[in-house]
Write a protein that holds these residues in place. Structure first.
Motif, short mmCIF file in Angstrom:
data_model
loop_
_atom_site.label_atom_id
_atom_site.label_comp_id
_atom_site.label_asym_id
_atom_site.label_seq_id
_atom_site.Cartn_x
_atom_site.Cartn_y
_atom_site.Cartn_z
N PHE A 57 0.84 -1.21 0.00
CA PHE A 57 0.00 0.00 0.00
C PHE A 57 0.86 1.24 0.00
N LEU A 58 1.98 1.16 0.71
CA LEU A 58 2.91 2.28 0.75
C LEU A 58 3.40 2.61 -0.66
N THR A 59 3.79 1.57 -1.34
CA THR A 59 4.30 1.74 -2.70
C THR A 59 3.23 2.29 -3.62
N LEU A 60 2.05 1.69 -3.53
CA LEU A 60 0.97 2.16 -4.39
C LEU A 60 0.69 3.64 -4.12
N GLY A 61 0.73 3.99 -2.86
CA GLY A 61 0.50 5.40 -2.50
C GLY A 61 1.58 6.28 -3.11
N ALA A 62 2.82 5.86 -2.97
CA ALA A 62 3.92 6.65 -3.50
C ALA A 62 3.80 6.80 -5.01
N VAL A 63 3.44 5.70 -5.68
CA VAL A 63 3.29 5.74 -7.14
C VAL A 63 2.16 6.69 -7.52
N ALA A 64 1.07 6.61 -6.73
CA ALA A 64 -0.05 7.48 -7.04
C ALA A 64 0.35 8.94 -6.90
N LEU A 65 1.07 9.25 -5.83
CA LEU A 65 1.53 10.62 -5.64
C LEU A 65 2.43 11.06 -6.79
N LEU A 66 3.32 10.16 -7.14
CA LEU A 66 4.27 10.45 -8.21
C LEU A 66 3.53 10.78 -9.50
#
Lengths: 531, 638, 105
Positions: B623-632
Motif C-alpha cells: 500500500f505504501l508503494t501504491l501510494g507513493a506511485v499514485a503521488l508520483l
C-alpha cells in the motif's frame, strides 16, 4: 503580590493526588488518612470563599491571569463569582464526603482510587473557575479521564461498557464544543484583531444570528449531554449503576452540574437570541425529562437506577428554571443545582450503605429495613423528603422558585412541570415503602448493622445542608443573585445588541412572551387579569 | 403592650421534638410523656394568652403580625417567616392546642404499652408544630410549609405500625393523594403571586381586586386550584379516598389529625382566602356543590360500614362537606363554627372509639360489640354526648353550628344545597346512632377472649373524654344570639370576614321562617335517631329486611361505590403499565437503541476498514508503494 | 564543475532507478526479514547514488552532505532493525514476516 488562591484551590488536590499515588501500595491506612486530610484541607481552603467573596461586586473576583499560549492569545485566567463559588463549595464538600464514604467500599487499588478522586476534584474545580474558554475546555476534558477510570476499574459487572459509553458520549459533545470555541475565537479575532479566548472578550462580541444558531447548538449539545437532557440521558443510568458509590456521588452531585453551569455561563449569555428562539424546544425537552424521568424511575427494580432516573427529572427542573429567563427561574435553577447535589449525593451514599452490607441494590432484596436500621431509615426519610421537595427542606425552595419563574414566563410550563411534584412523591414513597416498611422479608436483613459513627459523620453535613437551605435560603440566594442578575442582564443586553427593543419568544399555546430589556420578567397577558 | 410571642406557640412542640431526638431513649417513658404533653400544654397556655391579648384590643386592631425573619427574596418576590394573629387564627390555635393537648394526654394511656412510644410522641409533636405553623402563618407560602408538614406527619403516623403492609400502603396513599391536591395549591399560589405580587395575606387580599377582574377566568382558575388543594387535605370529592384508609393509624392519631385538626386545614384555608373566593362566584358555587355532594355521598357510605373507625371516617368526610358547604354559600363564620364544634365532638367520638377498641383488645368490628354500656360506663356516657352532638339535637354543640350552615344555605338562596344538607343530617343521625346502638346497646356479641379482658380505660384516657364531652355539650352556646347583630362567635370573627359576618350576602329571613328551619332540622335529626333505634335495637330484622330488599344498593354502599377499585383499574394500573413500557421499550430499545445504534454503525465501518489491516508487513509495504506511485503520477501530471 | 563528464547524468539516474526498483520488489516479494532489510538498504543506496549524481551535476555539496546523513540513519536503522529481528527470532524462531502478524507476543 496576593496569594494565587484559586490556583491553590484547584491544584492542591492534584498535588495531593500525586503524593497519594507515590505511597507504597500496602500502606492502606496511610493512604486513606492522607486522602482524607487532603480532602478536608481542601474544604478548609475553599470555605473562606463563602465569606471573602463580595457577592454584590460585579464581575470576576480573585482574578489570576498569566500568559499561557501567547501565539494563540490563550491565557491561564481564573476568576470566581457567586455562581461558581457555590459550585466550588459543593464540589469540595462532596468530594471530601465521597473520600470518607469510600473507606470500606474500596479494597482493591485504594491508592489509585483516592489519587484519581483527588485528581478529578482538580479537574472539576478548574472547570468552574476558568474564565478562558480554552482553559475551560482543557479542564472539561481532563475531568473525563479520572471519571472514566473510576467507573471502568472500580465499577460493577458492566463497568467497561458503562465507562466507554460515558466517555464516548461526553466526548462526542465536547468535540463539537471545541469547534464552536474555535469558531468564536476566529469571529472575535476578525472583529477585534486580537487573538483571545477570554470569556469576557466573547461577552463583548456581537455575533450574527445565523452563527449564533450553530454555535448555540454545538454548545448546547455538549452541555445537554452532561445535564443530561432527554433524549441524551441514556449514559446516565448505566454510568450511575456501574460506578462505585463515590463515583456516583461525584457524578450526580457535580458532573451533572457542569451541564447546567455551561448553559448558565456560556450558552445563554453568549447566544441569547438563539437561546430565546430555541427556548420552547429546550423547555419542551426539559418538561419531557421531568415526566419521563419520574415515570421511568417509578418502575425501576434497582435502587441506583431509580435515583439515576430521578436525576433526569430533577435536572429537567433546573433547565426549566434557566429557560424561564427571569430572576426567580435563574435563582431557582441555581439553588436546585445545589439541592440536587446534596440530596441525590446523599441518596447514592445511602444506597451505597446497604450495598456494602448486602451486595445488592435490588429493591426486591429489601423490605422492612426500618426495624433493623432505624437511624438509617430516618436519614433516608429526610433525604427522600428533600428530594421530593417537602417545604422546610432545600428541595422546596428551589422547586418553588423554578415554578414561579416558569409560571411568569408561561403558566402552561409551570402547570406541566408541577405534575412532577406529584410523580416524584409517587416513585420515592413507593420505593421507601418497599424498602423500609412491612415485615422483614429476607432473613439476612434482620441483623444488619445500623449506621456506624463514620457513616453518621458522612451524612451529618448533608442533613445540615438540607435543612439549612430549606429554612434559611437567603444567605445562599444573596450570594448567587448578583451574579445571576448580571448574567441575565448580559443576556438581555446582548440580545438587544442585535435586535433592539425587545425579545419575543413564541411559545406553544398561542401565547407570545415579550421580555423587555429590563431586569424583571414579563408577565403574559391572561384573560381576567388587569395587568 | 406586651407582645403575644406568637413564634413560641409552634416553637414549643418543635423544641420537644429536638429534645426528644437529642436525648433518645434516655428520656424514658415517663419523661417522654411529660415532655410531649408539657410542650403542647405550654403551647396551649401561650395560645390562651395570645387570644386574651387579642381580645383586649379594640376591634379594628385585632390583627397582630410578627416577622421572624426574611425567608427568601428573589427579584421582586419575597416571603417572610411571619406569624399572624387575628380572630380566625386565634380560634384555630385554641382548638388545635386545646384538643391537641387533650389527645396527647389520652395517648399517654392509649399507647402506654407500645414499644415505639417515643417515636409516637415525636411525630405527634412534630405534627403540632406543623399544624400551628399552618394556622399562624401570615402568608400562603408559610401556610404551605405547615400544609405539607402536616401531610408528612399524617403519612408517618398512619404508617406508624409500619410492619403492617396495609398501614404502610395507607400512609403512602394519603401522602400521594394529598400531593395531587398540593399540586393545585402550588399552582394557585403561583397564579396569585404572579398577578398580585405577594403571598402575604394583607398585601394579597388588598391587591387582588385590582389585579383580577371579578368573576374573570384568572381568579376563578386560581381559586379553583386552591380549592383542589383543600379537597386533598380535607378529603372532599374527588380526593377523599385516602381518609378512610388513614384509619390504619393509631386511634389518637385519627382523632387529632384525621378528625379535629389537619383535615380542617382546607376549610381554614378557604375561609382565610374568603376575599379571593368572593371575587370568583363560580368557584364559590363549586365549593358549595362539592361540599354538599361530599356531605351526602360520604354519609351514604357511612350507613353500611361495620368498622367503627371507618364509620367515623366517613362521618368526618361528610361533616367536612358541611363546612365547605358553609364556605360555598358565603357563611364562612358558620363554617369555622362548625369546624370548632366538630373538633370537640369528633375528637371525642374517636377517642371514645379508641377507648372501646382498647377495652376490647383491638377489636374494631361493630358486629362483635354490643351491650358495652354497662361495662364501660364512662366511655358510654361521653360517647352518647358526642353522638347526640353530631346528630344535631339542641342544646348540644353540633346543633348550633349545623343549623347555622343550613340557615346560611337557605338564606343565600341555595335551596338545593339546603335540601341535600338536610338529607345528610337525617343520614348522619341515623348512622351515628346505628354505631351507638351496635356498640353500646342490645346484647353482647363480644368474643369470649375479649370479654375476659374487658376493662374500662385508665384515668389518663377518661379525663380527656370527660373534658371533651363538656365541650361538646356547651361548646355551641357561644352561638346563641345573646346580643343583637349576630352571636358572640360571629362578632368575634367579624374583623376577618367583614361586617354582618355570615349574613353579609344573605337575605334576612323572617323570624317565623327561621324557627321553621330550626324545627325542620331538629325533626330530621330525631327521625334518623328513631329509625336507628328501631332498625338496630327494637326490630333487628328490619335492617336485614331492608338489606334483602335492595341487595344491589347495599353492596354498592359496602363497597364504597367501588371508587378505590375503579381508580386502581383506570389510573394506577395503566400508569404503571405505561411506565413499564416506557422504560423497557421506549427507553431501552428506542432511545438507548439509537445511541448504541450509532455505536454499531461506527463499529461496522471499522470492521470494513479492518480488512486492510492484515498484519502482514508485505501488505503495508504494497500500500505504501501504491501510494507513493499514485503521488508520483499526480505530480507528473501537472 | 570543470572536470569532463565521464559518465552522463542520465546513466547514473537510470542505474539509481534500477537499483531502487530491485530493492522495492525485494521488499514487496521476499518473506525473509533479513532479505527485506537488505532490499531496503539497496533502496537507500539508490537514493544516495541519485543524490551524488545531482550534486556533481549541479556543482553543489548539499547532496554529498545529505548522503552522509542517509548513511548514518541507515547504519542506526540496521543496528536497531537487526536487534529487533534477532529478538523476534528468539521469541518466534522465525524471521518470515508472514508469520509475524500479531503485535502481541
Amino acid at each position: 503580590m496576593p496569594i494565587p488562591w484559586l490556583s491553590l484551590v484547584i491544584f492542591f488536590p492534584l498535588v495531593s493526588a500525586v503524593l497519594v499515588a507515590v505511597l507504597p501500595r500496602e500502606a492502606s491506612r496511610t493512604i486513606r488518612t492522607l486522602a482524607t486530610v487532603a480532602a478536608l484541607a481542601e474544604v478548609a481552603f475553599a470555605l473562606p470563599l463563602w465569606w471573602r467573596l463580595e457577592p454584590a461586586r460585579a464581575g470576576w473576583q480573585f482574578v489570576e491571569q498569566r500568559t499561557w499560549l501567547p501565539a494563540l492569545g490563550a491565557t491561564y485566567s481564573l476568576g470566581i463569582d457567586g455562581i461558581s463559588m457555590l459550585l466550588v463549595l459543593l464540589t469540595v464538600v462532596l468530594t471530601a464526603i465521597a473520600v470518607i464514604a469510600s473507606f470500606r467500599a474500596i479494597e482493591k487499588r485504594a491508592r489509585e482510587f483516592y489519587a484519581l478522586l483527588l485528581a478529578l476534584e482538580s479537574g472539576m474545580l478548574g472547570t468552574f473557575l476558568a474564565t478562558d474558554l480554552l482553559l475551560f475546555y482543557v479542564f472539561w476534558e481532563a475531568m473525563l479521564v479520572p471519571m472514566y477510570l473510576l467507573i471502568g476499574v472500580w465499577g460493577g459487572p458492566r463497568r467497561v461498557y458503562a465507562a466507554v459509553k460515558f466517555f464516548l458520549y461526553t466526548m462526542a459533545g465536547s468535540v463539537l464544543m471545541l469547534v464552536a470555541i474555535l469558531w468564536l475565537y476566529f469571529l472575535n479575532k476578525n472583529a477585534t484583531g486580537t487573538p483571545s479566548f477570554a470569556l469576557d472578550a466573547f461577552y463583548a462580541l456581537s455575533i450574527p444570528p445565523a452563527a449564533q444558531w450553530w454555535l448555540f447548538l454545538a454548545f448546547a449539545f455538549a452541555f445537554a449531554i452532561k445535564v443530561p437532557m432527554f433524549p441524551l440521558h441514556t449514559w446516565l443510568p448505566d454510568a450511575h449503576v456501574e460506578a462505585p458509590t463515590a463515583g456516583s456521588v461525584i457524578l450526580a452531585a457535580v458532573l451533572l452540574k457542569m451541564g447546567t453551569y455551561g448553559f448558565l455561563r456560556f450558552a445563554i449569555p453568549l447566544f441569547p437570541q438563539a437561546s430565546a428562539q430555541l427556548a420552547p424546544w429546550i423547555v419542551g425537552l426539559a418538561l419531557v425529562g421531568i415526566w419521563y424521568g419520574a415515570l421511568v424511575a417509578m418502575v425501576q427494580p434497582d435502587l441506583k437506577k431509580l435515583v439515576a432516573y430521578s436525576s433526569v427529572s430533577h435536572l429537567g427542573f433546573c433547565m426549566l428554571g434557566l429557560y424561564a429567563m427571569n430572576s426567580q427561574g435563574f435563582a431557582g435553577a441555581m439553588l436546585q443545582m445545589l439541592n440536587h447535589g446534596v440530596s441525590t449525593g446523599a441518596l447514592f451514599l445511602l444506597v451505597g450503605v446497604v450495598y456494602e452490607r448486602r451486595h445488592s441494590r435490588m429493591i426486591a432484596d429489601f423490605g422492612g429495613l426500618w426495624k433493623p436500621l432505624p437511624v438509617y431509615a430516618a436519614v433516608f426519610l429526610v433525604v427522600m423528603l428533600s428530594s421530593v421537595g417537602l417545604p422546610g427542606t432545600n428541595g422546596f425552595v428551589g422547586e418553588f422558585l423554578v415554578l414561579l419563574g416558569a409560571f411568569r414566563t408561561n403558566p402552561v410550563w409551570a402547570g406541566l412541570a408541577a405534575v412532577g411534584v406529584i410523580l416524584s412523591a409517587v416513585y420515592m414513597l413507593w420505593m421507601f415503602q418497599r424498602v423500609m416498611f412491612g415485615p422483614v422479608t429476607h432473613a439476612e436483613n434482620e441483623h444488619l448493622a445500623d449506621l456506624s459513627f463514620r457513616e453518621r459523620l458522612v451524612f451529618a453535613p448533608l442533613l445540615i445542608l438540607i435543612f439549612a437551605i430549606g429554612v434559611f435560603p437567603q444567605p445562599f440566594l444573596d450570594r448567587m443573585q448578583p451574579a445571576l442578575d448580571r448574567t441575565l442582564a448580559l443576556a438581555r443586553q446582548r440580545a438587544a445588541l442585535s435586535a433592539p427593543g425587545r425579545v419575543e419568544i413564541a411559545v406553544p399555546g398561542g401565547l407570545k412572551v415579550v421580555i423587555p430589556p429590563q431586569p424583571s420578567g414579563g408577565t403574559p397577558p391572561i384573560e381576567g387579569t388587569r395587568r | 403592650m406586651t407582645l403575644p410571642l406568637l413564634w413560641i406557640i409552634p416553637a414549643l412542640p418543635l423544641g420537644a421534638v429536638a429534645l426528644s431526638l437529642l436525648l433518645g431513649d434516655r428520656l424514658g417513658r415517663r419523661g417522654t410523656a411529660w415532655l410531649a404533653c408539657g410542650a403542647v400544654g405550654a403551647s396551649f397556655a401561650f395560645a390562651v394568652r395570645a387570644a386574651l391579648a387579642l381580645a383586649a384590643r379594640p376591634e379594628e386592631g385585632r390583627s397582630i403580625t410578627e416577622v421572624a425573619y426574611r425567608w427568601m427574596q428573589v427579584g421582586d418576590f419575597s416571603a417572610n417567616v411571619a406569624f399572624l394573629l387575628d380572630p380566625l387564627s386565634a380560634v384555630m390555635i385554641l382548638v388545635v392546642t386545646g384538643v391537641g393537648f387533650l389527645i396527647h394526654v389520652y395517648s399517654t394511656g392509649y399507647m402506654a404499652h407500645d414499644p415505639s412510644f417515643r417515636r409516637f410522641f415525636l411525630y405527634l409533636n412534630l405534627f403540632m408544630f406543623a399544624m400551628l405553623t399552618l394556622v399562624l402563618a401570615d402568608n400562603l407560602l408559610l401556610l404551605f410549609v405547615g400544609w405539607e408538614g402536616v401531610g408528612l406527619c399524617s403519612y408517618l403516623l398512619i404508617g406508624f405500625w409500619y410492619t403492617k403492609p396495609s398501614a404502610a400502603e395507607a400512609g403512602k396513599k394519603a401522602f400521594i393523594v394529598n400531593r395531587i391536591g398540593d399540586f393545585g395549591f402550588l399552582l394557585g399560589m403561583l397564579a396569585l403571586v404572579t398577578w398580585t405580587g405577594s403571598l402575604q395575606y394583607d398585601a394579597l387580599f388588598s391587591a387582588a381586586p385590582q389585579a383580577f377582574v371579578a368573576g374573570g377566568i384568572a381568579i376563578t382558575v386560581a381559586t379553583l386550584l386552591l380549592f383542589l388543594g383543600a379537597t386533598g387535605k380535607s378529603a372532599q370529592i374527588p380526593l377523599y379516598t385516602w381518609l378512610p384508609d388513614a384509619m390504619e393509624g393509631p386511634t389518637p392519631v385519627s382523632a387529632l389529625i384525621h378528625a379535629a385538626t389537619m383535615v380542617t386545614a382546607g376549610v381554614y384555608m378557604v375561609a382565610r382566602c374568603h376575599s379571593l373566593f368572593q371575587l370568583a362566584p363560580i368557584s364559590l358555587e363549586v365549593v358549595a356543590v362539592v361540599g354538599a355532594a361530599t356531605a351526602l355521598f360520604a354519609a351514604t357510605i357511612g350507613l353500611a360500614q361495620n368498622d367503627i373507625k371507618r364509620v367515623l371516617a366517613y362521618s368526618t368526610i361528610s361533616q367536612l362537606g358541611y363546612m365547605f358547604m358553609a364556605c360555598g354559600v358565603g357563611a364562612f363564620g358558620a363554617g369555622i363554627f362548625h369546624l370548632m364544634t366538630h373538633a370537640f365532638f369528633k375528637a371525642l367520638l374517636f377517642l371514645g372509639a379508641g377507648s372501646v377498641i382498647h377495652a376490647l383488645s383491638d377489636e374494631q368490628d361493630l358486629r362483635r360489640m354490643g351491650g358495652l354500656a354497662k361495662k364501660l360506663p364512662w366511655t358510654h356516657a361521653t360517647m352518647l354526648v358526642a353522638t347526640i352532638a353530631i346528630a344535631g339535637i339542641p342544646p348540644f354543640a353540633g346543633f348550633f353550628s349545623k343549623d347555622e350552615i343550613l340557615h346560611g344555605a337557605f338564606a343565600s338562596g341555595h335551596y338545593g344545597v339546603w335540601a341535600v344538607g338536610l338529607l345528610g343530617a337525617i343520614l348522619t343521625a341515623f348512622y351515628m346512632f346505628r354505631l351507638y346502638v351496635l356498640a353500646f346497646r342490645g346484647g353482647s356479641r363480644v368474643s369470649h377472649e375479649a370479654e375476659h379482658h374487658l376493662h374500662e380505660s385508665p384515668p389518663s384516657m377518661i379525663v380527656p373524654l370527660f373534658v371533651l364531652a363538656i365541650l361538646s355539650l356547651i361548646g355551641g352556646w357561644i352561638g346563641l344570639p345573646f346580643q343583637r347583630g349576630g352571636h358572640p362567635f360571629e362578632r368575634w370573627l367579624e374583623p376577618v370576614f367583614g361586617a354582618g359576618g355570615a349574613h353579609g350576602t344573605m337575605r334576612p329571613l323572617s323570624p317565623m321562617i327561621e324557627w321553621l328551619l330550626i324545627e325542620v332540622s331538629v325533626v330530621a335529626a330525631l327521625l334518623g335517631i328513631v329509625f336507628a333505634f328501631r332498625a338496630y335495637l327494637k326490630d333487628p330484622s328490619l335492617a336485614t329486611r331492608l338489606r334483602e330488599r335492595w341487595p344491589a344498593v347495599h353492596r354498592m354502599l359496602v363497597h364504597k361505590y367501588w371508587v378505590d377499585e375503579g381508580l386502581d383499574a383506570l389510573v394506577v394500573m395503566p400508569l404503571y403499565r405505561a411506565s413499564q413500557r416506557l422504560w423497557r421499550f421506549w427507553d431501552e430499545k428506542i432511545v438507548d437503541g439509537a445511541v448504541n445504534g450509532v455505536g454499531f454503525l461506527f463499529e461496522g465501518f471499522s470492521v470494513g476498514l479492518r480488512l486492510f489491516q492484515t498484519g502482514f508487513v508485505g501488505t503495508y509495504a504494497l500500500f505504501l508503494t501504491l501510494g507513493a506511485v499514485a503521488l508520483l503520477l499526480h505530480f507528473l501530471r501537472q | 564543475m570543470s572536470a569532463p563528464m565521464a559518465v552522463p547524468l542520465s546513466w547514473m539516474l537510470a542505474l539509481s532507478g534500477v537499483v531502487f526498483v530491485i530493492g522495492l520488489i525485494g521488499v514487496l516479494v521476499r518473506r525473509n526479514a533479513l532479505v527485506i532489510f537488505m532490499s531496503i538498504e539497496l533502496m537507500l543506496n539508490a537514493a544516495n547514488l541519485a543524490f551524488v549524481a545531482f550534486a556533481r551535476q549541479l556543482d553543489s555539496l548539499d547532496g554529498q552532505v545529505f548522503v552522509f546523513f542517509v548513511m548514518t540513519v541507515a547504519a542506526a536503522e540496521v543496528a536497531i532493525g537487526l536487534a529487533i529481528i534477532v529478538n523476534v527470532f528468539r521469541l518466534r524462531e522465525t524471521v518470515y514476516v508472514d508469520e509475524i502478524n500479531l503485535l502481541k507476543g
